[in-house]
Design a protein around this motif. Structure first.
Motif, PDB file in Angstrom:
ATOM      1  N   UNK A 234       0.836  -1.195   0.000  1.00  0.00           N
ATOM      2  CA  UNK A 234       0.000   0.000   0.000  1.00  0.00           C
ATOM      3  C   UNK A 234       0.874   1.249   0.000  1.00  0.00           C
ATOM      4  N   UNK A 235       0.879   1.968  -1.113  1.00  0.00           N
ATOM      5  CA  UNK A 235       1.676   3.189  -1.206  1.00  0.00           C
ATOM      6  C   UNK A 235       1.235   4.226  -0.186  1.00  0.00           C
ATOM      7  N   UNK A 236      -0.049   4.217   0.186  1.00  0.00           N
ATOM      8  CA  UNK A 236      -0.520   5.179   1.169  1.00  0.00           C
ATOM      9  C   UNK A 236       0.101   4.979   2.538  1.00  0.00           C
ATOM     10  N   UNK A 237       0.469   3.739   2.877  1.00  0.00           N
ATOM     11  CA  UNK A 237       1.042   3.443   4.191  1.00  0.00           C
ATOM     12  C   UNK A 237       2.410   4.109   4.361  1.00  0.00           C
ATOM     13  N   UNK A 238       3.193   4.144   3.279  1.00  0.00           N
ATOM     14  CA  UNK A 238       4.548   4.692   3.412  1.00  0.00           C
ATOM     15  C   UNK A 238       4.585   6.206   3.222  1.00  0.00           C
ATOM     16  N   UNK A 239       3.500   6.797   2.704  1.00  0.00           N
ATOM     17  CA  UNK A 239       3.473   8.242   2.503  1.00  0.00           C
ATOM     18  C   UNK A 239       3.543   8.960   3.844  1.00  0.00           C
ATOM     19  N   UNK A 240       4.499   9.848   3.991  1.00  0.00           N
ATOM     20  CA  UNK A 240       4.654  10.596   5.226  1.00  0.00           C
ATOM     21  C   UNK A 240       5.329   9.830   6.338  1.00  0.00           C
ATOM     22  N   UNK A 241       5.673   8.552   6.120  1.00  0.00           N
ATOM     23  CA  UNK A 241       6.310   7.746   7.169  1.00  0.00           C
ATOM     24  C   UNK A 241       7.686   7.253   6.765  1.00  0.00           C
ATOM     25  N   UNK A 242       7.901   7.038   5.478  1.00  0.00           N
ATOM     26  CA  UNK A 242       9.213   6.571   5.016  1.00  0.00           C
ATOM     27  C   UNK A 242      10.011   7.746   4.453  1.00  0.00           C
ATOM     28  N   UNK A 243      11.320   7.693   4.655  1.00  0.00           N
ATOM     29  CA  UNK A 243      12.204   8.708   4.069  1.00  0.00           C
ATOM     30  C   UNK A 243      12.437   8.423   2.593  1.00  0.00           C
ATOM     31  N   UNK A 244      12.616   7.159   2.270  1.00  0.00           N
ATOM     32  CA  UNK A 244      12.824   6.758   0.878  1.00  0.00           C
ATOM     33  C   UNK A 244      11.953   5.545   0.579  1.00  0.00           C
ATOM     34  N   UNK A 245      11.736   5.318  -0.729  1.00  0.00           N
ATOM     35  CA  UNK A 245      10.916   4.199  -1.179  1.00  0.00           C
ATOM     36  C   UNK A 245      11.673   3.422  -2.241  1.00  0.00           C
ATOM     37  N   UNK A 246      11.577   2.095  -2.149  1.00  0.00           N
ATOM     38  CA  UNK A 246      12.076   1.222  -3.215  1.00  0.00           C
ATOM     39  C   UNK A 246      10.890   0.427  -3.741  1.00  0.00           C
ATOM     40  N   UNK A 247      10.614   0.570  -5.042  1.00  0.00           N
ATOM     41  CA  UNK A 247       9.518  -0.150  -5.676  1.00  0.00           C
ATOM     42  C   UNK A 247      10.094  -1.406  -6.326  1.00  0.00           C
ATOM     43  N   UNK A 262       8.979  10.549  -5.172  1.00  0.00           N
ATOM     44  CA  UNK A 262       8.445   9.421  -5.922  1.00  0.00           C
ATOM     45  C   UNK A 262       6.923   9.486  -6.023  1.00  0.00           C
ATOM     46  N   UNK A 263       6.244   9.870  -4.928  1.00  0.00           N
ATOM     47  CA  UNK A 263       4.788   9.902  -4.950  1.00  0.00           C
ATOM     48  C   UNK A 263       4.246  11.042  -5.807  1.00  0.00           C
ATOM     49  N   UNK A 264       4.986  12.128  -5.884  1.00  0.00           N
ATOM     50  CA  UNK A 264       4.534  13.255  -6.694  1.00  0.00           C
ATOM     51  C   UNK A 264       5.013  13.166  -8.139  1.00  0.00           C
ATOM     52  N   UNK A 265       6.111  12.465  -8.378  1.00  0.00           N
ATOM     53  CA  UNK A 265       6.639  12.365  -9.741  1.00  0.00           C
ATOM     54  C   UNK A 265       7.172  10.964 -10.013  1.00  0.00           C
ATOM     55  N   UNK A 266       6.304   9.949 -10.057  1.00  0.00           N
ATOM     56  CA  UNK A 266       6.788   8.594 -10.356  1.00  0.00           C
ATOM     57  C   UNK A 266       7.350   8.554 -11.768  1.00  0.00           C
ATOM     58  N   UNK A 267       8.443   7.803 -11.966  1.00  0.00           N
ATOM     59  CA  UNK A 267       9.063   7.722 -13.289  1.00  0.00           C
ATOM     60  C   UNK A 267       8.821   6.373 -13.958  1.00  0.00           C
ATOM     61  N   UNK A 268       8.882   5.297 -13.200  1.00  0.00           N
ATOM     62  CA  UNK A 268       8.682   3.974 -13.801  1.00  0.00           C
ATOM     63  C   UNK A 268       7.193   3.742 -14.063  1.00  0.00           C
ATOM     64  N   UNK A 269       6.896   3.117 -15.182  1.00  0.00           N
ATOM     65  CA  UNK A 269       5.502   2.904 -15.563  1.00  0.00           C
ATOM     66  C   UNK A 269       4.776   1.956 -14.603  1.00  0.00           C
ATOM     67  N   UNK A 270       5.506   1.086 -13.915  1.00  0.00           N
ATOM     68  CA  UNK A 270       4.879   0.200 -12.934  1.00  0.00           C
ATOM     69  C   UNK A 270       4.423   1.002 -11.718  1.00  0.00           C
TER      70      UNK A 270
END
Length: 732
Positions: A234-247, A262-270
């Protein structure tokens, strides 16, 4: 191989400035294999990750993406047949793969801790809580029994466990889901580790408990000065809680960046597809929701050789070059492995506005209201089921389902051989609502609020203590024998766990034919034709008929469950948390399918869930339940965007969102503590013991009152006009 040449910039942790600091954990070109009878699954392929001291790293992706396998590889807890086949796991500068087994066990027992997805299965049902929490101290630090017990009580107190001196003597089954998760966190922290890995720690919890657990992990990270890996789908769970994200996708990291970027400007199509599959990303058009984006197909089979971009077979933007060229992560602060990335200018998903914070109704001008007295407002009709109103000259639509003053009590038995009745559990207390043809009524609330009990009563699986359940004008509570069985043609239940609801020894053809045989509908040829139609309706191939339930994914099982619910052509389907256990991409497929079938067949739904963002997407009207009572009922748009009951606002504020740090999340209504016991519910408003606005008058029960949008509260929140929130989109 194709690789960009942007300069590498290290992200500084929100927990402190890590400039020049050495990573606490590094994964370098990590490979993990799982040996099975049919071959070897290459679960991880060249994973590179870095975690700084005090940092929180979010690892996200669908089931099978490799995120949990990464966590288990670090901890050395791989399943049978699993092994780390290549690369390095550097912890505090030392490669765990090169150290003696005894030393690795001590490091992983003392310096690392892990919280598992299902605390009930990770706890020993035969051992008391205190013994389990103290076990790492006894094993790794050789602490005496008495000291270990005291330290167990202290760590339980620090994770917010009520009455920890008594809880230590309980067994896991005696605790709620949120309390069991606190026990699991206490076990992971009792030796003060430097790294905590939380693997889907909130998936099985309702949104308010989920928020409490996530905030607890945040607080403990600062208190223990530890780093955290938060694994979730769930991307919503890490929003505001994680410093960085690895998809992650198909055993590889496909994108990594600072969370906000990453949440405001995702680059990978997945990543883009995952965000578009979220209900909150749906666009409203003239009051109707846009269709959720659904990622086609399934993740690849990792036991077979793969070429090119692993997401290419499911990607809308894939070219022949994508299918033949292997792409590695680009350099720089925002890394991605995509030949056709989302353009930066259009990378931001649907703009999500800042929610309006609901506030208590102010005292009317010139009125000197006494302390503890509710503010007077416009006269509202008395509580009761809503009446069907139609314009002049048009017929009044008869509800498919009409629930009136529904009550369900269960006898509570004491312990011992005699098991005398110790009281009554008030599971449902005076609930009334209606569902019209083709309408979806959403029923939301925390675990234990009684919503699933209402669902079981509505389909006739249980009998009410009192009240009426009218299905097409017939009170199903008064039906017996053959009449009751025939009633099941009109109403069906869609279960949360479709696999548990199916006989594992029956093939799909027998599972789908069973309700037709029980109701004696048609002959063999007619039943086969009906089953073929059902498979077409839910988008499954005829080949599934010869397979068994264990051979399907969660999304496929839910489609089969929906097909079985449709077999008798019912008018009403009650969905009890039908998508809560699914990834966001599979969830989008099932929600789209349910909406399509509703339009095609004119179905009515009672959609039960603890997730208001999902209910907001699905429902026409929403009823909010708390401890057996409806506290707010109204149009979905009004309830979600202009909540009047403090409990409803608390549920909205607790929904994980890809728009972090909004004012409503920071300053909204927050509830604390455990749900009171239904054996002895509070008098008056049952929410008053947890309500930040409660006063003395709340000891008397408020009526469910209002014109269209009803609320049972002495101090309703300020009503925000629909016009002012017309363009707000889905719930944050």
């Amino acid at each position: 191989m194709i690789e960009s040449t942007e300069p590498t910039v290290r992200h500084s942790s929100a927990a402190g400035d890590t400039t020049g600091a050495q990573p606490l954990l590094e994964l370098r070109d990590l490979d993990t294999d799982i040996a099975l009878r049919r071959g070897t699954v290459h679960a991880l392929d060249g994973v590179d990750l870095e975690l700084m001291p005090g940092e929180t790293l979010g690892v996200v992706g669908e089931s099978g993406s490799g995120k949990t396998m990464t966590a288990l590889s670090i901890m050395g807890l791989l399943p049978p047949g699993g092994r780390v086949s290549g690369g390095q796991i550097l912890f505090e500068g030392r490669d765990l793969r090169s150290l003696p087994a005894d030393e690795v066990r001590r490091i992983r027992g003392v310096r690392m801790g892990m919280v598992f997805q299902d605390p009930l299965t990770s706890l020993n049902p035969t051992m008391r809580i205190g013994v389990q929490v103290a076990e790492p101290l006894r094993v790794h630090e050789r602490v005496g029994k008495a000291e270990a017990r005291e330290r167990a009580i202290e760590i339980l107190r620090r994770v917010g466990m009520p009455r920890p001196d008594r809880i230590v003597d309980n067994y896991p089954h005696e605790l709620s889901g949120g309390m069991r998760q606190r026990v699991a966190i206490a076990m992971a922290l009792v030796c003060s580790p430097r790294l905590l890995i939380a693997d889907e720690p909130t998936t099985a919890l309702d949104v308010t408990t989920q928020r409490q657990i996530l905030e607890l992990i945040d607080d403990l990270r600062e208190e223990f000065r530890m780093a955290v890996i938060l694994v979730t789908h769930d991307l919503g769970v890490i929003a505001g809680r994680a410093d960085r994200v690895a998809v992650m996708y198909a055993g590889r990291v496909v994108e990594t960046a600072a969370t906000e970027k990453l949440l405001h400007s995702p680059r990978h199509r997945y990543t883009q597809a995952l965000m578009e599959a979220l209900p909150e990303s749906a666009i409203r058009d003239s009051g109707e929701h846009a269709r959720l984006y659904s990622i086609p197909g399934l993740p690849p089979d990792l036991s077979r050789p793969l070429t090119g971009c692993r997401f290419a077979p499911r990607c809308r933007y894939a070219t022949d070059e994508c299918r033949s060229t292997e792409v590695t992560l680009s350099a720089g602060e925002h890394q991605h492995a995509c030949l056709h990335p989302v353009p930066v200018a259009s990378a931001v998903p649907v703009p999500l506005p800042t929610p309006v914070r609901a506030e208590p109704v102010p005292e009317p001008a010139g009125t000197a209201a006494r302390k503890g007295e509710p503010v007077a407002g416009p006269a509202e009709p008395a509580a009761g089921p809503a009446e069907s109103v139609a314009p002049a000259g048009e017929p009044v639509t008869t509800p498919v389902l009409s629930v009136r003053a529904l009550v369900k009590d269960y006898a509570a038995h004491g312990r011992g051989l005699l098991r005398r009745t110790a009281g009554q559990v008030s599971a449902v207390a005076g609930v009334s609502f209606e569902v019209g043809p083709g309408e979806t009524f959403g029923l939301v609330g925390e675990s234990g609020c009684g919503k699933s009990t209402v669902g079981r009563l509505a389909v006739g699986l249980e009998r009410p203590t009192s009240g009426q359940i009218m299905l097409d004008g017939t009170d199903i509570a008064s039906l017996t024998g053959r009449e009751r069985r025939r009633m099941h043609r009109q109403v069906q239940l869609m279960f949360q766990d479709s696999y548990a609801a199916m006989n594992p020894r029956m093939r799909v053809d027998a599972i789908l034919a069973e309700p037709l045989e029980i109701q004696k509908v048609g002959d063999g040829a007619a039943r086969r034709a009906r089953i073929a139609t059902l498979l077409d309706q839910v988008g499954l191939s005829r080949r599934v008929l010869e397979r068994y339930p264990h051979e399907f994914s969660g999304g496929q099982l839910q489609r089969i469950g929906l097909a079985r619910s449709l077999a008798l052509q019912p008018r009403l389907i009650v969905g009890d948390e039908p998508v809560s256990a699914l990834d966001v991409s599979i969830q989008a497929q099932v929600l789209n399918l349910m909406k399509d079938l509703q339009r095609e067949l004119g179905l009515a739904y009672v959609f039960i869930s603890h997730d208001l963002s999902v209910v907001d997407y699905m429902a026409d009207r929403i009823g909010v339940m708390y401890l057996g009572k409806l506290v707010e009922v109204g149009p979905a748009r009004d309830v979600v965007r202009a909540a009047r009951h403090p409990y409803t606002q608390a549920l909205i504020d607790a929904v994980p969102s890809i728009t972090p740090n909004t004012p409503a999340v920071r300053d909204g209504v927050t509830i604390h503590g455990e749900l009171p016991s239904a054996l002895n519910p509070p008098t008056g408003c049952r929410f008053r013991t947890r309500c930040p606005l409660a006063q003395e008058i709340c000891g008397t029960e408020p009526p469910l009152a209002g014109d269209g949008h009803q609320v049972a509260c002495h101090f309703p929140l300020r009503a925000v006009s629909t016009a002012a929130t017309a363009d707000t989109g889905a719930v944050r």
